[in-house]
Scaffold this motif. Structure first.
Motif, short mmCIF file in Angstrom:
data_model
loop_
_atom_site.label_atom_id
_atom_site.label_comp_id
_atom_site.label_asym_id
_atom_site.label_seq_id
_atom_site.Cartn_x
_atom_site.Cartn_y
_atom_site.Cartn_z
N ALA A 63 0.84 -1.20 0.00
CA ALA A 63 0.00 0.00 0.00
C ALA A 63 0.87 1.25 0.00
O ALA A 63 2.09 1.19 0.17
N LEU B 75 0.44 5.45 1.48
CA LEU B 75 -0.33 6.50 2.16
C LEU B 75 0.11 7.84 1.60
O LEU B 75 1.27 8.24 1.75
N ILE C 104 -4.12 3.64 9.85
CA ILE C 104 -3.47 2.87 8.78
C ILE C 104 -2.97 1.53 9.33
O ILE C 104 -3.06 0.49 8.65
N HIS D 46 -4.40 -1.73 7.45
CA HIS D 46 -3.40 -2.50 6.70
C HIS D 46 -3.33 -3.95 7.19
O HIS D 46 -2.93 -4.84 6.44
N CYS E 211 -9.37 1.34 -1.66
CA CYS E 211 -8.90 2.72 -1.57
C CYS E 211 -9.68 3.44 -0.46
O CYS E 211 -10.91 3.34 -0.39
N TYR F 262 -5.21 6.40 1.21
CA TYR F 262 -4.53 5.14 1.48
C TYR F 262 -5.03 4.13 0.47
O TYR F 262 -6.23 3.89 0.35
N LYS G 85 -4.42 0.21 -1.05
CA LYS G 85 -3.75 -1.08 -0.89
C LYS G 85 -4.20 -2.03 -1.99
O LYS G 85 -5.35 -2.00 -2.43
#
Length: 468
Positions: free
Chosen positions: A24, A26, A100, A104, A117, A131, A133
């Motif tokens: 990912a 940020l 996050i 995550h 997203c 963010y 991923k």
């Protein structure tokens, strides 16, 4: 339908409850000066209108006769992939990084295309965050970050005409930035390449391995092999919880130090990481007597060409057994110089074979999390080149792009950084249970720059002024 490659299948097979294998980024963004109070809400509504997706963002995993395929989803649901969130007060970076860390750690649902997203508002200074991923089987980390940058423009107005990432086409490169040394996963490709080149092509591989053994037996401190990394607190099986830490550091300060020592910025970054990890381990009464070993992607290009990627994993020690910061940097530089000379003496197929033989004895335990003697590496440190000028996304200026990578059993910490304009953005991801108070590494990284500046007799202000 398209069958998955050997490497893509490996990422799916190796994924476990405690070990999600998505990467990912940020992005921290500054809205335009005239942005209304509901700017983030309006932006989110605009994103929700983008209900189409192009490859690979519309690729869904299916299994037929025991074989995994990608098929294009004809029922793409933007609500499954785009999320609008707000931070709890007081809206500091601390709250953003904590959020996050939680998102995550969550797996992507394999019933849908493997990405998500998040648009995040609520930062006290008025900024917003994006963010994004995506599973490593779908797009590798470097390609994903580059894709995000391709959806940005050179100014606010131009960026408004660029579609969101899932509507922007991307192309997979031939080389991949993996969270661990990967030559064993490319064994078929390696054997085919060597076979095409003939038996004589194996001679340089054997010579390189023999030379490394001779250098190691002779006590060359610049030579690091796959059996010398000490056991450390970073080399434990991980839990499913994560801790993410991120911060930016001045490129001018790093470049000033590099120029003084005749080193690269990457050498300085590795020495900074070595210093920070040494301090962290001392604080936890866990500093090994032998230096930590990092897996570091390095360029093996021998010309000035701009096409293609020529990247390999090198092993370098981080000088954690050395107290003096200048001496540590010189030791790390010597190790990286040795690696570059060795890797550039081989062509790509030979290089994959060399890495496969180098890592093979310990790779099984690394991939499966089974502890078998000494570990291959203690930590992975990746340095990715980013944009050299300001970029904008949907009218917002990019203030930082922090990579959020992968940790696996036996490698509980990953440090990835992006050089961007005048800054270097660090993203550190680790297992929350295994590595207590991991965020302190950010302070230790800053302290490591100050130590090196003192060693060369400059201040941070002087370094920035000279660069300007």
């Amino acid at each position: 339908m398209k069958p998955l490659s050997l490497i893509d299948n490996a990422f799916l097979l190796l994924e476990q409850r405690q070990q999600p294998l998505h990467v990912a980024a940020l992005c921290v963004l500054q809205p335009p000066p005239d942005a209304p109070p509901d700017f983030a809400y309006r932006l989110a509504e605009r994103m929700r209108q983008s209900t189409g997706a192009v490859p690979p963002f519309n690729h869904r995993l299916v299994r037929r006769a025991g074989i995994n395929f990608w098929e294009e989803a004809d029922d793409f649901d933007i609500a499954q992939h785009f999320v609008h969130l707000a931070l709890p007060k007081p809206g500091r970076m601390r709250e953003l990084l904590a959020m996050i860390s939680r998102v995550h750690a969550a797996h992507l649902d394999r019933a849908y295309p493997l990405w998500r997203c998040y648009l995040i508002e609520g930062l006290a200074d008025g900024r917003i965050a994006l963010y994004f991923k995506i599973h490593h089987a779908l797009v590798d980390g470097v390609a994903g970050i580059r894709l995000l940058m391709k959806t940005m423009g050179p100014d606010a107005e131009a960026s408004l005409a660029i579609p969101p990432p899932w509507e922007a086409y991307t192309r997979r490169g031939g080389k991949r930035s993996l969270p661990l040394p990967s030559p064993a996963l490319r064994g078929v490709e390696t054997l085919r390449g060597l076979a095409r080149q003939g038996v004589a092509s194996a001679a340089p591989v054997w010579h390189r391995l023999s030379q490394s053994r001779r250098d190691k037996r002779a006590g060359d401190p610049a030579c690091v092999d796959a059996a010398q990394a000490p056991r450390s607190i970073f080399n434990q099986n991980i839990s499913g919880s994560r801790r993410f830490a991120a911060q930016s550091y001045s490129r001018a300060r790093v470049k000033a130090i590099a120029a003084h020592f005749g080193a690269t910025s990457n050498d300085v970054v590795l020495a900074m990481c070595g210093s920070a990890l040494r301090r962290y381990l001392i604080d936890n009464n866990a500093l090994p007597s032998d230096p930590l070993v990092a897996a570091v992607p390095v360029s093996t290009r021998s010309d000035d060409g701009t096409s293609g990627n020529e990247v390999a994993f090198a092993l370098t020690h981080l000088g954690t057994h050395i107290a003096d910061p200048a001496e540590r940097l010189c030791a790390v530089k010597g190790c990286m110089d040795y690696n570059k000379a060795a890797l550039r003496s081989l062509n790509p197929a030979q290089l994959y074979a060399y890495e496969g033989l180098l890592f093979a004895p310990s790779l099984f335990g690394l991939l499966t999390g089974q502890r078998r003697g000494r570990t291959v590496v203690n930590v992975v440190i990746s340095h990715v080149p980013g944009p050299s000028e300001d970029l904008y996304w949907q009218g917002c200026r990019l203030d930082g792009i922090y990579p959020v990578s992968v940790v696996i059993h036996q490698i509980a910490l990953n440090i990835t950084l992006i050089s961007r304009n005048g800054e270097i953005d660090f993203g550190l991801i680790g297992c929350r249970r295994t590595l207590p108070h991991m965020q302190r590494l950010l302070d230790y990284l800053e302290e490591s720059i100050v130590e090196l500046e003192k060693a060369i007799g400059v201040t941070a202000a002087e370094a920035v002024t000279e660069e300007a």
